[in-house]
Design a protein around this motif. Structure first.
Motif, PDB file in Angstrom:
ATOM      1  N   GLN A   1      25.262  23.975 -36.838  1.00 33.42           N
ATOM      2  CA  GLN A   1      24.133  23.102 -36.519  1.00 33.42           C
ATOM      3  C   GLN A   1      24.673  21.744 -36.096  1.00 33.42           C
ATOM      4  O   GLN A   1      25.381  21.080 -36.855  1.00 33.42           O
ATOM      5  CB  GLN A   1      23.208  22.941 -37.739  1.00 33.42           C
ATOM      6  CG  GLN A   1      22.533  24.230 -38.181  1.00 33.42           C
ATOM      7  CD  GLN A   1      21.624  24.011 -39.374  1.00 33.42           C
ATOM      8  OE1 GLN A   1      21.446  22.892 -39.860  1.00 33.42           O
ATOM      9  NE2 GLN A   1      21.024  25.101 -39.858  1.00 33.42           N
ATOM     10  N   ASN A   2      24.303  21.356 -34.858  1.00 33.95           N
ATOM     11  CA  ASN A   2      24.758  20.075 -34.302  1.00 33.95           C
ATOM     12  C   ASN A   2      26.286  19.956 -34.325  1.00 33.95           C
ATOM     13  O   ASN A   2      26.853  18.898 -34.612  1.00 33.95           O
ATOM     14  CB  ASN A   2      24.129  18.900 -35.063  1.00 33.95           C
ATOM     15  CG  ASN A   2      22.614  18.903 -34.976  1.00 33.95           C
ATOM     16  OD1 ASN A   2      22.043  19.283 -33.937  1.00 33.95           O
ATOM     17  ND2 ASN A   2      21.962  18.492 -36.056  1.00 33.95           N
ATOM     18  N   GLY A   3      26.928  21.089 -34.050  1.00 32.98           N
ATOM     19  CA  GLY A   3      28.382  21.090 -34.005  1.00 32.98           C
ATOM     20  C   GLY A   3      29.058  21.121 -35.366  1.00 32.98           C
ATOM     21  O   GLY A   3      30.270  21.067 -35.445  1.00 32.98           O
ATOM     22  N   GLN A   4      28.274  21.217 -36.450  1.00 27.86           N
ATOM     23  CA  GLN A   4      28.828  21.228 -37.793  1.00 27.86           C
ATOM     24  C   GLN A   4      28.600  22.594 -38.445  1.00 27.86           C
ATOM     25  O   GLN A   4      27.586  23.252 -38.213  1.00 27.86           O
ATOM     26  CB  GLN A   4      28.179  20.134 -38.659  1.00 27.86           C
ATOM     27  CG  GLN A   4      28.413  18.722 -38.150  1.00 27.86           C
ATOM     28  CD  GLN A   4      29.858  18.286 -38.271  1.00 27.86           C
ATOM     29  OE1 GLN A   4      30.559  18.693 -39.190  1.00 27.86           O
ATOM     30  NE2 GLN A   4      30.313  17.460 -37.330  1.00 27.86           N
TER      31      GLN A   4
END
Length: 661
Positions: free
Chosen positions: A395-398
């Motif tokens: 999510q969001n690159g995490q």
């Protein structure tokens, strides 16, 4: 080593003096070897014939000749095939019968501190041959060609030297560099600054080299990854304060800013200086698989979470059963293992909140089984517990962790050991004695385990009643009630496992394999002197542990090659340190005696039923026997005291480790 006697040149003293004006020329002739048959009478009246191949020698000029055992073949009456036995004995004797005439020229002006008189170690060649089998030299040569490395030194030569020196003479990198000229045939075209520069490079291949070695171990010696033994320990540093945050490359190769490795944490040696954590995975054969280094203030259980994902993916493991002690036993680790389809065998705390759920079963007499001699009893139960099914989403690159509550089943082995119960009782009595002294004498007020049984009560000075804080004092007393509660758990242990098909015997057998990883930590701390850590840079610290890790893998493979009668790391290293030689004129090598420690006779211990060292000296040298055991493991049989360098180099090149596991 080959023994010798001096010729009659010493009887021609005038001529000898004249020759000595330029050189002392000594002709050495080897004595005839022979087969000895010695009758030995045992306590039961039986008589056996001990067969040995011996050789004669003179310990010094004009001394009486003596004999020394080259190889003992045991007792003739114990042989199943006497014909094959005598064939082996005669072959050994014949191989030593060839006389060699050596002419050694010794200048009268030869000084003690000279290159010709320098002691050179060749014992390192045995572990070096394992280094070559693992292909570590090939790994570094390939890396040096493909990485754009422009240094004038060889990364492989420095790494190989540091590994060999760590096995034989563990010390700081600075001290290791001072021994560069003390090894026979080892290239030393580098210096201390080159070593420190190379440590930066070793850190760049920290994970790659471990994977490469693991593959070579699997191909050449075999791996047993059904069980993955894991544990973590820490190493203290020579620093007063924790290191500041720093930038470094993470496992994925990304540049991050985070805490340094040297941090103050819970030291296993009760040190107050910053420490560094190391987590180690080991296979079922006792050979290390991989390791990683963590900051000192990270909890033991968190290191498994950090290590597990990379361990499975990078080593191609579909399913494994992780075996660990109670330090790894937390709900998150159990959930993580079960979510990935893996299993676990963990020890379980019985005291406190975590062990509360097992107290009823522990103290209920029904369901227990007992060994015939009463030294051990056990109870195996199956329980249901709530856990979480862990999954990950981006999510969001995490990477975000998600949990879903599930019900799972596991087995719990409760067992009691009489020997452990007696030991726990003795330790508690010792703590109670110290606690009693502590309440009467402030000199004993240093915090130790005894303080577990000390409590403070507030009483009135005159009457013992509590009235006002100004009128009261605090009195220390021994907490006998707590000691009695602890006594209930003497000798009791618990092991939990996800493997429902395991019975009580298999659970305990699998868990007790963990002693090998604990021994590995002891080897790294004691035999390898991995701590204290003198290095400061993160890259250098990680490279230091990489060198220790490779040294441990090599010695474990040597031990496995020895089979059941393996030597300890300490004895292997001592024998290799004693394998030294001198370079003589004319292209000869003089091999010095590998020995120096009298062996004690063994006796049968009535309690354990095992042979243990007694108090009497035997006629053998322990170091010499250990060296022979190492030579047997490497398939060599070279015991000449003098040899041409060509023959000696051939012996060193042809040694090969047995592939037994």
């Amino acid at each position: 080593p080959r023994k010798f006697k001096c010729s009659g040149i010493f009887l021609m003293f005038p001529i000898y003096v004249m020759l000595s004006l330029c050189y002392n020329s000594i002709y050495i002739f080897l004595e005839d070897d022979m087969i000895r048959k010695d009758k030995k009478t045992f306590k039961d009246g039986s008589v056996k014939t001990q067969i040995r191949v011996t050789e004669g020698y003179r310990p010094y000029p004009n001394a009486s000749p003596k004999q020394r055992t080259v190889k003992s073949f045991g007792y003739l009456e114990d042989q199943d095939d006497p014909e094959a036995f005598w064939k082996e004995v005669n072959a050994c004797n014949d191989s030593l019968k060839h006389k060699r005439d050596l002419r050694i020229e010794i200048p009268v002006s030869e000084m003690m501190y000279s290159e010709n008189n320098r002691l050179l170690n060749y014992g390192y060649k045995f572990p070096e041959s394992v280094y070559r089998i693992l292909g570590i030299d090939t790994f570094f040569e390939r890396y040096q060609k493909t990485s754009g490395f422009r240094g004038k030194y060889s990364l492989n030569e420095i790494f190989r030297y540091l590994v060999m020196d760590r096995i034989l003479y563990p010390a700081s990198k600075r001290e290791a560099a001072s021994r560069l000229l003390n090894y026979y045939g080892l290239n030393s075209e580098f210096d201390l600054p080159d070593i420190y520069r190379a440590l930066d490079r070793f850190d760049l291949v920290f994970y790659d080299l471990q994977r490469f070695i693991s593959e070579r171990v699997g191909d050449g010696f075999g791996r047993d990854l059904r069980y993955s033994f894991y544990d973590v320990t820490n190493y203290y540093t020579e620093k007063d304060f924790a290191d500041p945050d720093e930038k470094y490359l993470d496992r994925s190769g990304n540049l991050v800013n985070g805490p340094a490795l040297g941090q103050k944490g819970v030291s296993k040696e009760h040190r107050l200086t910053p420490i560094v954590q190391m987590g180690l995975f080991m296979d079922g054969n006792g050979v290390p698989v991989c390791m990683d280094v963590f900051r000192g203030n990270m909890s033991d259980s968190d290191t498994l979470k950090e290590n597990l994902d990379g361990f499975k993916k990078e080593y191609g493991i579909e399913r494994t059963v992780v075996v660990a002690d109670k330090g790894m036993n937390c709900s998150h680790n159990i959930d993580l293992l079960c979510s990935q389809g893996d299993g676990y065998v963990f020890s379980q705390i019985l005291k406190g909140t975590k062990g509360k759920r097992y107290r009823k079963e522990l103290f209920t007499p029904e369901g227990w089984q007992e060994a015939a001699d009463g030294s051990y009893r056990w109870k195996l139960i199956t329980e249901e517990y709530r856990g979480n099914d862990i999954s990950f989403e981006i999510q969001n690159g995490q990477k975000v962790e998600k949990k879903n509550t599930v019900k799972r089943m596991r087995k719990v082995l409760l067992y009691w050991s009489k020997a452990d119960a007696e030991m726990a009782e003795k330790k508690r009595e010792e703590k109670l004695k110290k606690a009693e002294k502590s309440t009467k004498n402030n000199a004993y007020r240093i915090i130790h385990g005894k303080d577990r049984y000390i409590k403070e009560e507030t009483v009135l000075k005159e009457t013992g009643e509590i009235l006002d804080e100004k009128q009261t004092i605090k009195v220390s007393t021994v907490d006998q009630e707590k000691a009695q509660k602890d006594a209930l758990y003497d000798g009791y242990f618990a092991i939990i496992t996800s493997e429902l098909d395991y019975d009580a015997e298999k659970i305990r057998k699998v868990y007790h394999g963990l002693w090998r990883i604990e021994e590995s930590f002891r080897i790294m701390k004691s035999d390898f002197n991995a701590r204290p850590i003198y290095l400061n840079k993160r890259e250098h610290i990680r490279s230091h542990f990489l060198i220790c890790f490779v040294s441990l893998v090599i010695l474990r493979l040597i031990q496995n090659g020895m089979g059941q009668d393996r030597l300890s790391v300490e004895r292997i290293a001592e024998a290799l340190r004693r394998a030294n030689c001198l370079l003589e004129r004319g292209g000869y090598v003089r091999l010095l005696d590998v020995g120096g420690k009298i062996q004690y006779e063994e006796r049968l211990d009535r309690k354990s039923g095992k042979m243990v060292p007694g108090l009497k000296f035997s006629s053998e040298d322990q170091v010499a026997l250990d060296y022979r055991r190492i030579q047997e493991t490497f398939g060599t049989n070279f015991y000449y005291a003098y040899a041409k360098q060509e023959d000696f180099k051939r012996f060193l090149k042809e040694m090969e480790l047995s592939k037994r596991a």
